[in-house]
Design a protein around this motif. Structure first.
Motif, PDB file in Angstrom:
ATOM      1  N   TYR A  98      28.706  35.514  40.656  1.00 12.36           N
ATOM      2  CA  TYR A  98      29.981  36.046  41.134  1.00 12.36           C
ATOM      3  C   TYR A  98      31.086  35.847  40.098  1.00 12.36           C
ATOM      4  CZ  TYR A  98      27.445  36.118  45.534  1.00 12.36           C
ATOM      5  OH  TYR A  98      26.506  36.353  46.502  1.00 12.36           O
ATOM      6  N   VAL A  99      30.755  36.154  38.851  1.00 16.82           N
ATOM      7  CA  VAL A  99      31.741  36.068  37.779  1.00 16.82           C
ATOM      8  C   VAL A  99      32.750  37.194  37.927  1.00 16.82           C
ATOM      9  CG1 VAL A  99      32.090  36.246  35.295  1.00 16.82           C
ATOM     10  CG2 VAL A  99      30.161  34.939  36.193  1.00 16.82           C
ATOM     11  N   ASP A 100      34.035  36.867  37.885  1.00 18.40           N
ATOM     12  CA  ASP A 100      35.099  37.867  37.969  1.00 18.40           C
ATOM     13  C   ASP A 100      35.976  37.722  36.735  1.00 18.40           C
ATOM     14  OD1 ASP A 100      37.071  39.646  38.526  1.00 18.40           O
ATOM     15  OD2 ASP A 100      37.625  38.813  40.477  1.00 18.40           O
ATOM     16  N   THR A 101      35.896  38.715  35.869  1.00 16.63           N
ATOM     17  CA  THR A 101      36.678  38.666  34.642  1.00 16.63           C
ATOM     18  C   THR A 101      38.011  39.386  34.781  1.00 16.63           C
ATOM     19  OG1 THR A 101      35.523  40.631  33.849  1.00 16.63           O
ATOM     20  CG2 THR A 101      34.630  38.494  33.197  1.00 16.63           C
ATOM     21  N   ARG A 102      38.317  39.828  36.012  1.00  9.55           N
ATOM     22  CA  ARG A 102      39.600  40.464  36.303  1.00  9.55           C
ATOM     23  C   ARG A 102      39.841  41.700  35.455  1.00  9.55           C
ATOM     24  NH1 ARG A 102      43.682  35.234  36.934  1.00  9.55           N
ATOM     25  NH2 ARG A 102      42.306  33.988  38.268  1.00  9.55           N
ATOM     26  N   SER A 103      38.793  42.382  35.155  1.00  9.93           N
ATOM     27  CA  SER A 103      38.909  43.599  34.363  1.00  9.93           C
ATOM     28  C   SER A 103      38.685  44.801  35.253  1.00  9.93           C
ATOM     29  CB  SER A 103      37.882  43.601  33.223  1.00  9.93           C
ATOM     30  OG  SER A 103      37.933  44.823  32.521  1.00  9.93           O
ATOM     31  N   GLU A 104      39.593  45.763  35.198  1.00 12.33           N
ATOM     32  CA  GLU A 104      39.461  46.959  36.022  1.00 12.33           C
ATOM     33  C   GLU A 104      38.525  47.978  35.376  1.00 12.33           C
ATOM     34  OE1 GLU A 104      43.330  48.435  36.755  1.00 12.33           O
ATOM     35  OE2 GLU A 104      43.986  46.677  37.912  1.00 12.33           O
ATOM     36  N   VAL A 129      24.225  37.193  39.627  1.00 16.85           N
ATOM     37  CA  VAL A 129      24.521  37.465  41.027  1.00 16.85           C
ATOM     38  C   VAL A 129      25.921  38.041  41.089  1.00 16.85           C
ATOM     39  CG1 VAL A 129      24.687  36.516  43.362  1.00 16.85           C
ATOM     40  CG2 VAL A 129      23.100  35.496  41.718  1.00 16.85           C
ATOM     41  N   SER A 130      26.059  39.248  41.629  1.00 16.49           N
ATOM     42  CA  SER A 130      27.368  39.883  41.611  1.00 16.49           C
ATOM     43  C   SER A 130      27.490  40.914  42.722  1.00 16.49           C
ATOM     44  CB  SER A 130      27.604  40.569  40.258  1.00 16.49           C
ATOM     45  OG  SER A 130      28.883  41.178  40.224  1.00 16.49           O
ATOM     46  N   ASN A 131      28.703  41.057  43.236  1.00 16.07           N
ATOM     47  CA  ASN A 131      29.016  42.119  44.193  1.00 16.07           C
ATOM     48  C   ASN A 131      29.706  43.290  43.515  1.00 16.07           C
ATOM     49  OD1 ASN A 131      27.977  40.626  46.282  1.00 16.07           O
ATOM     50  ND2 ASN A 131      29.952  39.782  46.907  1.00 16.07           N
ATOM     51  N   ASP A 132      29.887  43.213  42.205  1.00 20.07           N
ATOM     52  CA  ASP A 132      30.620  44.249  41.499  1.00 20.07           C
ATOM     53  C   ASP A 132      30.050  44.418  40.101  1.00 20.07           C
ATOM     54  OD1 ASP A 132      32.489  46.210  41.136  1.00 20.07           O
ATOM     55  OD2 ASP A 132      34.206  44.958  41.667  1.00 20.07           O
ATOM     56  N   ASN A 133      30.393  45.517  39.494  1.00 25.78           N
ATOM     57  CA  ASN A 133      29.968  45.797  38.128  1.00 25.78           C
ATOM     58  C   ASN A 133      31.046  45.295  37.181  1.00 25.78           C
ATOM     59  OD1 ASN A 133      29.075  46.803  35.710  1.00 25.78           O
ATOM     60  ND2 ASN A 133      29.427  48.946  36.208  1.00 25.78           N
ATOM     61  N   HIS A 134      30.727  44.282  36.403  1.00 24.70           N
ATOM     62  CA  HIS A 134      31.684  43.736  35.456  1.00 24.70           C
ATOM     63  C   HIS A 134      31.342  44.107  34.021  1.00 24.70           C
ATOM     64  CE1 HIS A 134      34.005  41.606  38.441  1.00 24.70           C
ATOM     65  NE2 HIS A 134      32.888  41.134  38.952  1.00 24.70           N
ATOM     66  N   GLY A 135      30.581  45.168  33.861  1.00 22.03           N
ATOM     67  CA  GLY A 135      30.367  45.725  32.536  1.00 22.03           C
ATOM     68  C   GLY A 135      29.349  45.027  31.686  1.00 22.03           C
ATOM     69  N   TRP A 136      28.559  44.094  32.279  1.00 24.33           N
ATOM     70  CA  TRP A 136      27.601  43.387  31.439  1.00 24.33           C
ATOM     71  C   TRP A 136      26.442  44.285  31.023  1.00 24.33           C
ATOM     72  CZ3 TRP A 136      25.600  43.906  36.159  1.00 24.33           C
ATOM     73  CH2 TRP A 136      26.199  43.301  37.238  1.00 24.33           C
TER      74      TRP A 136
END
Length: 252
Positions: free
Chosen positions: A30-36, A54-61
């Motif tokens: 659940y890493v959140d890098t605060r990037s839109e 593990v993530s609920n969102d796509n953070h660009g990895w």
């Protein structure tokens, strides 16, 4: 330890990983890098042996080639904005053990995982959280099996049940089973089975195709469409390609 990154902090996180050449275990939960935006930042590591995302969102990895990866876990159960799931999997191609919670990026036709650019030649153990009620999930499951030629153990966790089942009968599933598929498959464990027609067709197909299968373990889930007695009565009629195959059945 909880760590907060500033806006667009994925660049800092990528730099930290790159500056750790001896890193062998990495868990991003659940890493959140605060990037839109999704600029794309790369997870790499020549000595990385275990990777968990593990993530609920796509953070660009993105995952670079990990030559020594032994075990990978990807949990995107509630992530609906990740379209290049195949590209993410390509970085895990060297894994010997793989766990995928939601091996289908969405229920839209554009994102069905039908082909992969990589083959999991080293993969011995695969765990899929999936189901057989909608076409994207069914095709994604067969896609993973086709691309794991040396798979020995398969765990399938049934995670969804829908009253609107897309029919994928024995003829359809048999067409998805290509020649030489799963030649080394020895152990299959299915948990939460609801005995839908698609599930039963899949079980029947595995038994009829896996020539070195030793154990198939079946656990019925709550809300099963068949009683334990009826399910077992049907299972024992299925033809087995392997003379050593045994069925272990855990009813409701």
């Amino acid at each position: 330890m909880a760590v907060k990154f500033p806006h667009n902090g994925e660049i800092q996180l990528e730099a930290i990983i790159n500056a750790s050449p001896l890193l062998n275990t990495l868990t991003l939960s659940y890493v959140d890098t605060r990037s839109e935006a999704f600029p794309g930042w790369v997870i790499g590591g020549a000595n990385l042996r275990s990777l968990t995302i593990v993530s609920n969102d796509n953070h660009g990895w993105q995952v670079a080639e990990l030559p020594n990866l032994h075990e990978g876990t990807i949990n995107l159960e509630y992530c609906d904005n990740f379209s290049d799931f195949g590209g993410l999997l390509a970085g895990l191609a060297q894994a010997r053990k793989l766990t995928l919670n939601k091996c289908y990026p969405s229920f839209t036709e554009d994102h069905i995982l039908e082909t992969l650019a990589c083959t999991f030649d080293n993969l011995k153990s695969l765990t899929l959280w999936t189901h057989f009620e909608e076409m994207p999930t069914i095709l994604s499951t067969f896609c993973m099996l086709r691309n794991a030629p040396n798979l020995e153990e398969l765990d399938i966790m049934i995670d969804v049940f829908s009253d609107e089942e897309n029919e994928a009968n024995g003829e359809f599933q048999n067409a998805e089973w290509t020649d030489g598929m799963c030649p080394n498959l020895q152990v299959v464990r299915l948990t939460g089975v609801l005995c839908s027609s698609n599930e039963m067709c899949f079980i029947q197909l595995l038994l009829s195709k896996a020539t070195v299968l030793r154990i198939m373990s079946i656990n019925l889930g709550y809300g099963s469409l068949k009683s334990s007695e009826d399910a077992l009565r049907e299972l024992i009629t299925y033809r087995r390609a392997s003379p050593h195959a045994q069925i272990f059945f855990d009813g409701k």
